[in-house]
Design an enzyme around this catalytic site. Structure first.
Site, short mmCIF file in Angstrom:
data_model
loop_
_atom_site.label_atom_id
_atom_site.label_comp_id
_atom_site.label_asym_id
_atom_site.label_seq_id
_atom_site.Cartn_x
_atom_site.Cartn_y
_atom_site.Cartn_z
N ASP A 12 0.88 -1.17 0.00
CA ASP A 12 0.00 0.00 0.00
C ASP A 12 0.91 1.22 0.00
O ASP A 12 2.13 1.10 0.16
CB ASP A 12 -0.93 0.00 1.23
CG ASP A 12 -1.87 1.20 1.24
OD1 ASP A 12 -2.40 1.54 0.17
OD2 ASP A 12 -2.05 1.82 2.30
N SER A 13 0.31 2.40 -0.14
CA SER A 13 1.11 3.63 -0.06
C SER A 13 1.53 3.90 1.38
O SER A 13 2.45 4.68 1.62
CB SER A 13 0.28 4.80 -0.59
OG SER A 13 -0.91 4.93 0.18
N TYR A 44 -1.18 8.40 -2.88
CA TYR A 44 -1.26 8.05 -4.31
C TYR A 44 -2.43 8.76 -4.99
O TYR A 44 -2.36 9.10 -6.16
CB TYR A 44 -1.51 6.54 -4.47
CG TYR A 44 -0.32 5.63 -4.37
CD1 TYR A 44 0.92 6.08 -3.91
CD2 TYR A 44 -0.43 4.29 -4.74
CE1 TYR A 44 2.00 5.20 -3.82
CE2 TYR A 44 0.63 3.42 -4.66
CZ TYR A 44 1.85 3.87 -4.20
OH TYR A 44 2.91 3.00 -4.11
N GLY A 45 -3.51 8.91 -4.24
CA GLY A 45 -4.80 9.22 -4.85
C GLY A 45 -4.87 10.49 -5.66
O GLY A 45 -5.69 10.59 -6.57
N CYS A 75 -4.19 -1.71 -2.08
CA CYS A 75 -4.23 -0.32 -2.52
C CYS A 75 -5.16 -0.21 -3.71
O CYS A 75 -4.84 -0.68 -4.81
CB CYS A 75 -2.82 0.13 -2.90
SG CYS A 75 -2.81 1.73 -3.71
N ASN A 76 -6.32 0.38 -3.50
CA ASN A 76 -7.31 0.50 -4.56
C ASN A 76 -6.84 1.37 -5.72
O ASN A 76 -7.10 1.06 -6.88
CB ASN A 76 -8.60 1.11 -4.00
CG ASN A 76 -9.30 0.17 -3.04
OD1 ASN A 76 -10.06 -0.68 -3.46
ND2 ASN A 76 -9.04 0.33 -1.75
N GLU A 153 -2.59 9.07 7.65
CA GLU A 153 -1.13 8.87 7.62
C GLU A 153 -0.41 9.71 8.68
O GLU A 153 0.63 9.32 9.20
CB GLU A 153 -0.57 9.23 6.23
CG GLU A 153 -0.82 8.16 5.19
CD GLU A 153 -0.08 6.85 5.46
OE1 GLU A 153 1.10 6.89 5.83
OE2 GLU A 153 -0.70 5.77 5.31
N CYS A 184 -11.10 2.86 -0.35
CA CYS A 184 -9.69 3.13 -0.08
C CYS A 184 -9.38 2.41 1.22
O CYS A 184 -10.16 2.49 2.18
CB CYS A 184 -9.44 4.63 0.07
SG CYS A 184 -7.79 5.02 0.71
N THR A 185 -8.25 1.72 1.26
CA THR A 185 -7.96 0.87 2.42
C THR A 185 -7.65 1.68 3.68
O THR A 185 -7.64 1.12 4.79
CB THR A 185 -6.80 -0.09 2.12
OG1 THR A 185 -5.67 0.68 1.64
CG2 THR A 185 -7.20 -1.10 1.06
N HIS A 186 -7.42 2.97 3.53
CA HIS A 186 -7.22 3.80 4.72
C HIS A 186 -8.53 4.06 5.48
O HIS A 186 -8.52 4.34 6.68
CB HIS A 186 -6.62 5.16 4.33
CG HIS A 186 -5.15 5.13 4.03
ND1 HIS A 186 -4.62 4.58 2.89
CD2 HIS A 186 -4.08 5.59 4.74
CE1 HIS A 186 -3.31 4.71 2.90
NE2 HIS A 186 -2.95 5.33 4.01
N1 DGL Z 1 -4.84 3.08 0.47
C1 DGL Z 1 -4.73 3.29 -0.94
C2 DGL Z 1 -6.04 3.07 -1.66
O1 DGL Z 1 -6.73 2.16 -1.28
C3 DGL Z 1 -3.93 4.53 -1.34
C4 DGL Z 1 -4.42 5.83 -0.82
C5 DGL Z 1 -3.50 6.97 -1.17
O2 DGL Z 1 -2.27 6.84 -1.01
O3 DGL Z 1 -4.02 8.02 -1.65
O4 DGL Z 1 -6.35 3.71 -2.62
#
Ligand code: DGL
Length: 262
Positions: A12-13, A44-45, A75-76, A153, A184-186
């Site tokens: 993941d990020s 990442y998003g 990471c989606n 984060e 999003c996994t966060h």
């Molecule tokens: N947790 C990741 C996702 O599911 C990345 C989120 C990010 O870094 O913006 O998209």
């Protein structure tokens, strides 16, 4: 190809992938897991598709060098981009989190489904495709929530600022939504705020459960042997900060190995 090592890769990020890791362990996955957090590039998003594809390529190459038997994506955003631009070639199978997520809706009664995700995931339309494959008549609305990942984060998931940010996203949803997907996994790390802010009749859905079920099937199909159930964490960000975050979120024994950012 050499015999399977009993080791799965996960990336993941940042800390979001811990919610997928948690689901894997809850489902009884006892293979050893190598977790890579690309904290040098989080979030990442809000990056371009080309940048995210580059991160994905590097993450998969890193996990290949650590000799994993398969990769479980956590990471989606990277799955959304790979569905558009093509998955990099790998010597192992890669489980696409978004492709498996839609299965949560097969045979369910949900009619109006909201997906909240990063901007990269929302612009791909990948969640709507995945859900419609299982529930063709469901209406899917997608909303980007760019404020949430930086809050998680930075360790502020429990703060009132996080609650306000969740409130703002929820306020953009149309009336009559009966399910909300954490795209999003966060976001499952903000579940307490979603539970507080959403109407009671909205079901919160974490695709990590489907990913864990898909992982069980993959492990069985590939004959990946059991491991010792250990997790080795790697990051190209600040290792001390990441170790503290992992320990706080769910693994008090975590040890993080530092890697140089590509
Ligand atoms: N947790 C990741 C996702 O599911 C990345 C989120 C990010 O870094 O913006 O998209």
């Amino acid at each position: 190809m050499s015999a399977p090592a009993g080791r799965l890769g996960l990336y993941d990020s940042g800390v979001g992938g811990l919610t997928v890791l948690r689901a894997l362990r809850a489902a009884g996955i006892d293979q050893d897991i190598v977790y890579f957090a690309d904290r040098a590039h989080v979030p990442y998003g809000d990056k371009s598709d080309a940048d995210i594809l580059g991160f994905l390529r590097d993450n998969l190459a890193l996990l290949a060098s650590l000799q994993v038997d398969a990769v479980v994506t956590a990471c989606n955003s990277s799955c959304a981009v790979a569905q558009k631009l093509g998955w990099p070639e790998t010597p192992f199978e890669v489980l696409d989190l978004i492709a498996t997520a839609g299965a949560a809706f097969a045979g369910t009664h949900y009619r109006r489904i909201a997906v909240i995700a990063t901007a990269a995931t929302v612009r791909s339309g990948a969640y709507a495709r995945s859900i419609h494959a299982a529930a063709p008549d469901a209406e899917v609305v997608e909303r980007a929530a760019p404020a949430l990942v930086p809050l998680v984060e930075s360790g502020a998931a429990a703060s009132l600022a996080a609650r306000d940010a969740v409130s703002e996203v929820v306020a953009t949803l149309p009336r009559g939504v009966d399910a909300l997907v954490y795209g999003c996994t966060h976001y499952p790390l903000l579940d307490r705020w979603f539970a507080e802010v959403l109407a009671r009749d909205v079901t919160r859905i974490d695709p990590a459960r489907e990913q864990a079920a898909a992982t069980q099937r993959l492990v069985a199909r590939l004959g990946i042997p059991p491991g010792g159930g250990t997790t080795a964490y790697f990051t190209n960000g600040d290792p001390g900060a990441f170790e503290a975050a992992v320990r706080r979120i769910g693994d008090p024994q975590a040890r993080v190995t530092a890697l140089v950012a590509p």
